[in-house]
Design an enzyme around this catalytic site. Structure first.
Site, short mmCIF file in Angstrom:
data_model
loop_
_atom_site.label_atom_id
_atom_site.label_comp_id
_atom_site.label_asym_id
_atom_site.label_seq_id
_atom_site.Cartn_x
_atom_site.Cartn_y
_atom_site.Cartn_z
N PRO A 99 34.90 48.75 42.75
CA PRO A 99 34.51 48.48 44.13
C PRO A 99 33.34 47.49 44.21
CG PRO A 99 34.89 50.82 43.83
CD PRO A 99 34.93 50.21 42.47
N TYR A 100 32.41 47.57 43.25
CA TYR A 100 31.32 46.61 43.22
C TYR A 100 31.86 45.18 43.13
CZ TYR A 100 27.69 43.67 41.13
OH TYR A 100 26.82 42.64 40.86
N GLY A 101 32.80 44.96 42.23
CA GLY A 101 33.40 43.64 42.08
C GLY A 101 34.09 43.17 43.35
N THR A 104 33.16 43.91 46.42
CA THR A 104 32.15 43.48 47.39
C THR A 104 31.56 42.12 47.02
OG1 THR A 104 30.32 44.67 46.29
CG2 THR A 104 31.57 45.86 47.98
#
Length: 314
Positions: A148-150, A152
């Site tokens: 999920p970080y990637g 965003t």
């Protein structure tokens, strides 16, 4: 005198970049809300060397709470280094915070830069947008985030490109590949490995340790920002790697050499979102603005080990 805004100015890259800008004669406005993703005292130590510099001021507020349009209006450059980092924490209920800090905050800055006098905006993207890599990876590779970080970071990068296409904003995205060195976040692997080895505590390796990473020394990453500011092509994204790709277990061997101590390794199951391999093709950055990393992994680890010894009085 040239004026720059650095978001995330008390963080790892942001503080080191701020220090470089001040040394080169810039007036710098730092913005940092000092999120609690790690000990705030470490962030405050990051800015100690230049906190009272005559050409520096810091605003301790969330980007979403500021009148960015007014703030940006008398600045020449914006370095957007702020964001909520960390692959493993980006799952579950915390995802909303990542959306707020990484996507919405970037959109607010782009709106502020739109129609302003800003000559160049640099956005700190991440190699996490690619997912796992099986060989040298160029910017033309279709992004496939594995966390999920990637997602965003890629979303914010897309916003940057959209604002360039529609409004001509002079924005450049830099895709960092595992930046390390003094002031690195304490939750990052190298920091943890060095500290625990120095303290003779176990270090945790997720999986078998066969992962490989392309490590980039902090001063090379900062140099990339300065070069991209001067010569980067607006609307483009660039890989910023260090040419120090190595396996995790080999990295630990180098840390043992730098620290003079034997590491105690514990293996635990692989974590969701961790890419197996990262490997930067930096030829585009070399061609467009002369980026050429000069710090070896061994030299960088020596400097970071010295920093960690001082930070924790080891």
């Amino acid at each position: 005198m040239k004026k720059a805004i650095v978001t995330g100015s008390a963080g790892f890259v942001g503080s080191t970049l701020t220090e470089r800008l001040l040394k080169e004669g810039y007036t710098v406005t730092g913005i940092d809300c000092l999120t609690d993703n790690y000990d705030k005292s470490i962030k405050l130590k990051n800015i100690t060397p230049f906190k009272h510099h005559k050409n520096f001021k810091i605003i301790n507020k969330n980007l979403l709470e500021l009148d960015l349009k007014t703030l940006v209006s008398d600045h020449d450059y914006v370095f957007h280094q702020a964001g909520l980092p960390g692959v493993r924490k980006s799952w579950g209920e915390d995802f909303l915070q990542y959306v707020s800090h990484n996507i919405y905050a970037t959109q607010k800055i782009l709106e502020a830069v739109k129609g302003s006098r800003v000559k160049k905006m640099i956005y700190a993207s991440s190699s996490s947008i690619y997912g796992s890599m099986n060989g040298p990876t160029g910017e033309e590779k279709l992004p496939a985030p594995f966390s999920p970080y990637g997602v965003t970071k890629l979303s914010a990068e897309h916003l940057c490109h959209l604002y360039y296409q529609n409004y001509g904003i002079p924005v450049v995205s830099l895709r960092y590949f595992t930046v390390f060195g003094p002031r690195q976040r304490p939750d990052m692997a190298i920091h943890q490995f060095i500290r625990n080895t120095l303290e003779e505590k176990p270090i945790t390796v997720y999986g078998e340790g066969k992962q490989t990473r392309d490590f980039t020394y902090i001063k090379d990453a900062v140099d990339a920002n300065m070069r991209a500011m001067a010569f980067g092509k607006s609307g483009e994204a660039y890989n910023i790697g260090g040419g120090s790709r190595i396996g995790l277990m080999d990295l630990i061997t180098l840390i043992e050499s730098a620290s003079g101590k034997k590491a105690k390794v514990i293996h635990t199951p692989a974590q969701p979102g961790d890419a197996a391999h990262t490997w930067a093709d930096i030829s585009k950055a070399e061609k467009d603005f002369g980026y050429c990393p000069v710090y070896s992994l061994e030299k960088g680890l020596y400097h970071q080990t010295s920093h960690i010894r001082a930070l924790y009085n080891l």
